[in-house]
Design an enzyme around this catalytic site. Structure first.
Site, short mmCIF file in Angstrom:
data_model
loop_
_atom_site.label_atom_id
_atom_site.label_comp_id
_atom_site.label_asym_id
_atom_site.label_seq_id
_atom_site.Cartn_x
_atom_site.Cartn_y
_atom_site.Cartn_z
N GLY A 1 -1.04 1.94 2.51
CA GLY A 1 0.16 1.70 1.70
C GLY A 1 0.86 2.96 1.23
O GLY A 1 0.69 4.05 1.79
N ASP A 2 1.60 2.79 0.14
CA ASP A 2 2.47 3.86 -0.36
C ASP A 2 1.71 5.12 -0.77
O ASP A 2 2.29 6.20 -0.82
CB ASP A 2 3.24 3.38 -1.60
CG ASP A 2 4.28 2.33 -1.26
OD1 ASP A 2 4.42 2.00 -0.06
OD2 ASP A 2 4.95 1.84 -2.19
N ASN B 1 7.18 -7.57 -4.52
CA ASN B 1 7.95 -6.50 -5.19
C ASN B 1 9.38 -6.46 -4.66
O ASN B 1 10.32 -6.19 -5.40
CB ASN B 1 7.38 -5.08 -5.00
CG ASN B 1 6.01 -5.02 -4.43
OD1 ASN B 1 5.69 -5.82 -3.56
ND2 ASN B 1 5.21 -4.09 -4.88
N CYS B 2 9.49 -6.73 -3.36
CA CYS B 2 10.81 -6.62 -2.72
C CYS B 2 11.79 -7.66 -3.26
O CYS B 2 13.00 -7.53 -3.10
CB CYS B 2 10.66 -6.76 -1.22
SG CYS B 2 9.33 -5.74 -0.55
N ILE C 1 -14.39 5.63 2.45
CA ILE C 1 -13.18 5.29 1.67
C ILE C 1 -11.96 5.27 2.61
O ILE C 1 -11.70 6.23 3.33
CB ILE C 1 -12.93 6.28 0.51
CG1 ILE C 1 -14.17 6.36 -0.39
CG2 ILE C 1 -11.70 5.87 -0.29
CD1 ILE C 1 -14.04 7.33 -1.56
N TYR C 2 -11.24 4.16 2.56
CA TYR C 2 -10.01 4.01 3.34
C TYR C 2 -8.83 4.01 2.36
O TYR C 2 -8.99 3.68 1.18
CB TYR C 2 -10.03 2.69 4.12
CG TYR C 2 -11.01 2.71 5.28
CD1 TYR C 2 -12.39 2.68 5.05
CD2 TYR C 2 -10.57 2.77 6.59
CE1 TYR C 2 -13.30 2.72 6.10
CE2 TYR C 2 -11.47 2.80 7.65
CZ TYR C 2 -12.83 2.78 7.41
OH TYR C 2 -13.72 2.83 8.45
N ALA C 3 -7.67 4.36 2.86
CA ALA C 3 -6.47 4.29 2.00
C ALA C 3 -5.33 3.71 2.81
O ALA C 3 -5.18 4.02 4.00
CB ALA C 3 -6.12 5.66 1.45
P1 FAD Z 1 1.78 -1.88 -4.32
O1 FAD Z 1 2.27 -3.08 -3.65
O2 FAD Z 1 2.69 -1.22 -5.30
O3 FAD Z 1 0.43 -2.25 -5.04
C1 FAD Z 1 -0.31 -1.28 -5.74
C2 FAD Z 1 -1.03 -1.97 -6.88
O4 FAD Z 1 -2.12 -1.17 -7.24
C3 FAD Z 1 -0.18 -2.09 -8.12
O5 FAD Z 1 -0.02 -3.44 -8.48
C4 FAD Z 1 -0.94 -1.31 -9.17
O6 FAD Z 1 -0.92 -1.94 -10.43
C5 FAD Z 1 -2.33 -1.29 -8.61
N1 FAD Z 1 -3.13 -0.13 -9.06
C6 FAD Z 1 -2.78 1.16 -9.00
N2 FAD Z 1 -3.77 1.95 -9.48
C7 FAD Z 1 -4.77 1.11 -9.84
C8 FAD Z 1 -6.04 1.33 -10.41
N3 FAD Z 1 -6.47 2.54 -10.68
N4 FAD Z 1 -6.80 0.26 -10.68
C9 FAD Z 1 -6.38 -0.98 -10.41
N5 FAD Z 1 -5.18 -1.25 -9.89
C10 FAD Z 1 -4.39 -0.21 -9.58
N6 FAD Z 1 9.60 -2.34 0.92
C11 FAD Z 1 10.20 -2.84 2.02
O7 FAD Z 1 9.71 -2.62 3.13
N7 FAD Z 1 11.33 -3.62 1.91
C12 FAD Z 1 11.88 -3.92 0.72
O8 FAD Z 1 12.89 -4.64 0.65
C13 FAD Z 1 11.28 -3.39 -0.45
N8 FAD Z 1 11.80 -3.66 -1.67
C14 FAD Z 1 11.17 -3.18 -2.78
C15 FAD Z 1 11.72 -3.46 -4.02
C16 FAD Z 1 11.09 -2.99 -5.17
C17 FAD Z 1 11.70 -3.28 -6.50
C18 FAD Z 1 9.91 -2.24 -5.06
C19 FAD Z 1 9.22 -1.72 -6.31
C20 FAD Z 1 9.36 -1.93 -3.83
C21 FAD Z 1 9.99 -2.40 -2.68
N9 FAD Z 1 9.49 -2.11 -1.41
C22 FAD Z 1 10.11 -2.61 -0.30
C23 FAD Z 1 8.29 -1.25 -1.25
C24 FAD Z 1 7.05 -2.07 -1.09
O9 FAD Z 1 6.98 -3.00 -2.10
C25 FAD Z 1 5.87 -1.14 -1.09
O10 FAD Z 1 5.98 -0.27 0.01
C26 FAD Z 1 4.57 -1.88 -1.00
O11 FAD Z 1 4.41 -2.77 -2.04
C27 FAD Z 1 3.42 -0.88 -1.00
O12 FAD Z 1 2.20 -1.54 -1.07
P2 FAD Z 1 0.94 -0.90 -1.78
O13 FAD Z 1 -0.17 -1.86 -1.67
O14 FAD Z 1 0.76 0.47 -1.30
O15 FAD Z 1 1.39 -0.75 -3.29
#
Ligand code: FAD
Length: 818
Positions: free
Chosen positions: A282-283, A41-42, A278-280
């Protein structure tokens, strides 16, 4: 053991890989509602800008590779729509077929991330409004750019907004960024964010702060109009909404999981939610701020990945603890990096945690080794025990290294005293024997121990209101570039001689450019019985923050055409010669360039950097007049130009067909500010323009007074500059005749006769020169000597140096000195 993971990107994919490495027998299924898993994503903004050219390189893992390597079930385009926590089952919807089915788990990991905030702004649901979270979002933005979008508005100045704005500029769009707060990148303090503002504006972003989009209006066949709270209206072909993200807690709420005070899923240090199975990560989940201890949300990739690993460890029986989040982050702002770790001043103020700050501006490496850039580094610490609470930096080089060292220091509970002892790697190309991290430690310890107390630029006003005396100890030349109003000026080297003139009953606030000479002055004063504090960060910080609105966009040369030309002009055997002329004033950088050209072979490229702002115009003029070619130029804090040394005879080649022939150019040096001589100048210039000549007027010394606005303009000036300003004529209406002035009567008589014979007044003649394409070039060096600021001059004036004049003079056969 059967484990289900919801979300297949940062946290989800990391958890899956770690689970498999810990337990080869576990049954692992990962559901992802999108098309892709484990993508970067980054990296998305940089593919929009074309910096990351290959979309495939954004895919860290594919379904096929991950399935083969980790032996797991991966279901993309499958959305988990419900969780029955007591039954330990989930409902899944196949987004391609619409089929809904159940799956069961022993443990469930939630990593659904956070989605872009969409406020209820009328018109925000239009087809030209985009958010950026995943690859399809990115593709839509790229399609819009490719569909000849010319203008974009980015709403929101967080890191995604800033990165996207930069990348749209890279694609050639006109970009406006609207931010409702008074700064972008809220993780930074405003004085460090100011450097980002200057960088963004100078690179062409129309930055609108403290204003919000209240409505988007559309009329068929026309661009969208964004109406701002201030009433301002901006048109755009495309709109990027980037005002922040909100944790995806819908499923967790349905499952009855506890949501924390921050609005994200509550977890313990094992990353376990309120349901033990259940664990959580990320964001979507809540975290604890490492520095302040408060529950918060910090949506970053590093924490998501580490939390995933910890959740996997605990599920597999390895006791593992997540030790909170510091928010260490970095963002690229064109050539600048802005980074921070720990708490910022705003958060500490809000939580009423006592803190103190010091700011330094240190070189990224030894100044004598080429290519050093200033790092603006701010350290935040607790006054009681010196514990480091936060750090922030902005600069063109070495920012990441310093913030990472300080992030590690915070993680280990270090205090400012520890920074004095840090032994960091050093050789001239990489650092300094006293690294900026050490220097920040020295300054902080000096300040905190009372040896050299500091105040910051935001405290200055209250000190002055309480009667403190502000003392500028920079040298005379530096003052011409501006100073803080009301400061008295005593250069450091004269301070000991002037002690008798200073009051002992007032606090004296010393300052210099960056803080070092202010500190030396402070120590002289303190040892002589004065009560002195030093302004931390000095004029560099003050000017960046309080004068940031004076900085604007810088015109760009058409790079692409030139680059194509260069490939043929510059054979691969030719060398690139790097010249660092930073720190030199006009004509120093030109002399360095000339020397480099003398030693260069034909087709070599000279890459020169200069911190003298007039070099921007001068180098172009110089290259033109010496028959060489500018193949790229950038204007930031440092002006970077690439000059191709052209073979002899280049001036006759096709690429110079547009140069004016000798007889097409007239050049006038305007040295005098006498009314009659100014009239003669303008009449000749207008006449030459009328005959189709190119005209260039070079105003130097007293001649500059002709270009002054007739009304007073508020600028920061030294006492001497103010006196000079009062004594010299202010613009055309206060000029007098060189002869027969007769206390002004003669001048009035001539003006009367001019009216009678329909001779245009002087101001109109000057304007018509500009309107007809004539150039009014003002000598930068003379301006500095006379203490005249650009904002005091009439519109249309260009700053330049001697090269600007000489290059024009060489092109013509009319060359007058008036
Ligand atoms: P994500 O990586 O967003 O993954 C969550 C996934 O869960 C998604 O693909 C979604 O489709 C899926 N999902 C959600 N609900 C469901 C469901 N009910 N069923 C099935 N699938 C589901 N962080 C940095 O530290 N440095 C950076 O430079 C940086 N740049 C970024 C640039 C952009 C454009 C973006 C969008 C984010 C950036 N980030 C950056 C933030 C970083 O990408 C996030 O903090 C990180 O990806 C969080 O991880 P995650 O697994 O929580 O969520």
């Amino acid at each position: 053991m059967k484990i289900i993971i919801i979300g297949g990107v940062a946290g989800g994919a990391s958890a899956a890989a770690r689970l498999r490495r810990l337990d080869e027998t576990a049954e692992i299924t990962m559901y992802e509602r999108g098309e892709y898993i484990s993508f970067a994503n980054c990296g998305l903004p940089y593919h929009i800008g074309g910096v990351i050219t290959d979309k495939a390189s954004l895919l860290v893992q594919t379904v096929e590779n991950m399935t083969a390597r980790f032996n797991m079930g991966i279901k993309t385009m499958h959305e988990v729509i419900d969780i029955d926590a007591p039954a330990r089952t989930i409902d899944v919807k196949n987004l391609v077929t619409g089929e809904i089915f159940k799956d069961n788990y022993d443990f469930l990991i939630l990593s659904p991330g956070a989605s872009p905030v969409k406020p209820p702004i009328p018109g925000l649901d239009g087809p030209d409004v985009f958010t950026l979270r995943n690859i399809p979002d990115m593709e839509k933005i790229i399609a819009s750019v490719n569909n000849k979008a010319k203008t974009a508005v980015v709403i929101g100045g967080g890191f995604i907004g800033v990165e996207t704005a930069e990348n749209l500029i890279e694609k050639g769009l006109e970009v406006t960024l609207v931010e409702m707060q008074d700064q972008v990148l809220k993780f930074l303090d405003p004085d460090i964010a100011a450097f980002a503002h200057i960088e963004m504006k100078s690179r062409g972003i129309n930055l609108i702060l403290s204003d919000r989009v209240s409505e988007i209006k559309r009329q068929s066949g026309r661009k969208s109009s964004l109406i701002l709270g201030s009433g301002r209206e901006i048109e755009a072909d495309m709109i990027i909404l980037a005002i922040g993200v909100i944790p995806e807690t819908g499923l967790a709420k349905k499952a009855g999981l506890k949501i924390g005070p921050s609005g994200a899923i509550q977890v313990d240090s094992a990353m376990r939610t309120s349901d033990e199975f259940i664990y959580a990560v990320g964001d979507a989940c809540e975290t604890v701020n490492f520095v302040t201890g408060e529950k918060t949300k910090i949506p970053l990739a590093g924490p998501a990945n580490r939390q995933a690993r910890i959740a996997a460890n605990n599920i597999c029986g390895l006791k593992s603890e997540y030790k909170n989040t510091q928010g260490t982050s970095i963002v690229k702002v064109f050539d600048m990096a802005c980074a921070s770790t720990g708490a910022n001043s705003e958060l500490l103020t809000k939580l009423k945690i006592p803190f103190k700050t010091v700011t330094i501006h240190s070189g990224s490496h030894a100044g004598y080794y080429p290519g050093a850039y200033i790092i603006h580094l701010k350290l935040i610490f607790a006054p009681a025990d010196g514990k480091i609470l936060g750090a922030q930096a902005a600069g063109y080089d070495g920012v990441d290294k310093r913030i990472d060292v300080l992030a590690a220091a915070i993680r280990h509970g270090a205090a400012i005293y520890d920074l004095e002892d840090y032994e960091l790697s050093y050789a001239p190309p990489y650092g300094s024997a006293k690294d900026p991290v050490n220097v920040a430690g020295f300054v902080a310890v000096n300040a905190n121990s009372g040896f050299a107390p500091v105040i910051d630029i935001f405290e200055l006003d209250s000190y002055l209101k309480k009667g403190a005396l502000l003392l500028d100890v920079r040298n005379d030349a530096e003052i011409t570039g501006g100073k803080i109003a009301d400061a008295i000026h005593i250069p450091l080297h004269s301070l000991r001689k002037s002690l008798a003139e200073l009051p002992k009953d007032k606090i004296i606030v010393t300052y210099c450019k960056v803080g070092l000479r202010g500190y030396i002055a402070q120590r002289i004063l303190m040892q002589n019985g004065f009560n002195a504090v030093n302004l931390t960060g000095g004029y560099e910080s003050y000017n960046a923050f309080f004068n940031q609105n004076k900085y604007g966009a810088v015109p760009k040369l058409n790079k692409s055409a030139d680059d194509t030309q260069t490939k043929t002009d510059n054979p691969s055997s030719a060398s690139v010669i790097k010249v660092n002329a930073c720190g030199l004033q006009c004509p120093g950088p030109l002399l360095k360039l000339k020397e480099a050209l003398n030693h260069a072979a034909d087709n070599d490229i000279i890459e020169i950097e200069s911190s003298d702002q007039s070099f921007y115009n001068d180098v172009q003029a110089f290259a033109g007049s010496t028959g060489n070619k500018i193949i790229g130029i950038e204007k930031g804090k440092v002006i970077k130009a690439k000059i191709l040394k052209c073979p002899a005879g280049y001036l006759n080649s096709a690429s110079t067909q547009n140069l004016p022939s000798k007889s097409d150019q007239a050049t006038l040096v305007v040295f005098s500010d006498d009314f009659d001589k100014a009239m003669a100048t303008c009449i000749i210039a207008n006449g030459a323009l009328a005959m189709g000549k190119k005209v260039s007027l070079f105003f130097t010394f007293w001649g500059i007074n002709i270009l002054r606005k007739t009304h007073p303009v508020r600028t920061e000036k030294t006492f001497i500059e103010k006196m000079f300003g009062i004594m010299m004529p202010r613009g055309v209406s206060s000029l007098t005749l060189s002869k027969m002035n007769m206390l002004g009567m003669g001048t009035q008589m001539i003006k009367g006769l001019m009216k009678k014979y329909n001779v245009e007044p002087l101001d109109k003649l000057l304007k018509s020169i500009v309107d007809n394409g004539g150039k009014l070039v003002v000598c930068k060096m003379s301006m500095e000597l006379m203490g005249i600021k650009k904002e005091e001059l009439i519109d249309g004036v260009i700053e330049g140096g001697v090269a600007s004049y000489l290059s024009d003079a060489e092109k013509g056969n009319i060359n007058l000195f008036i």
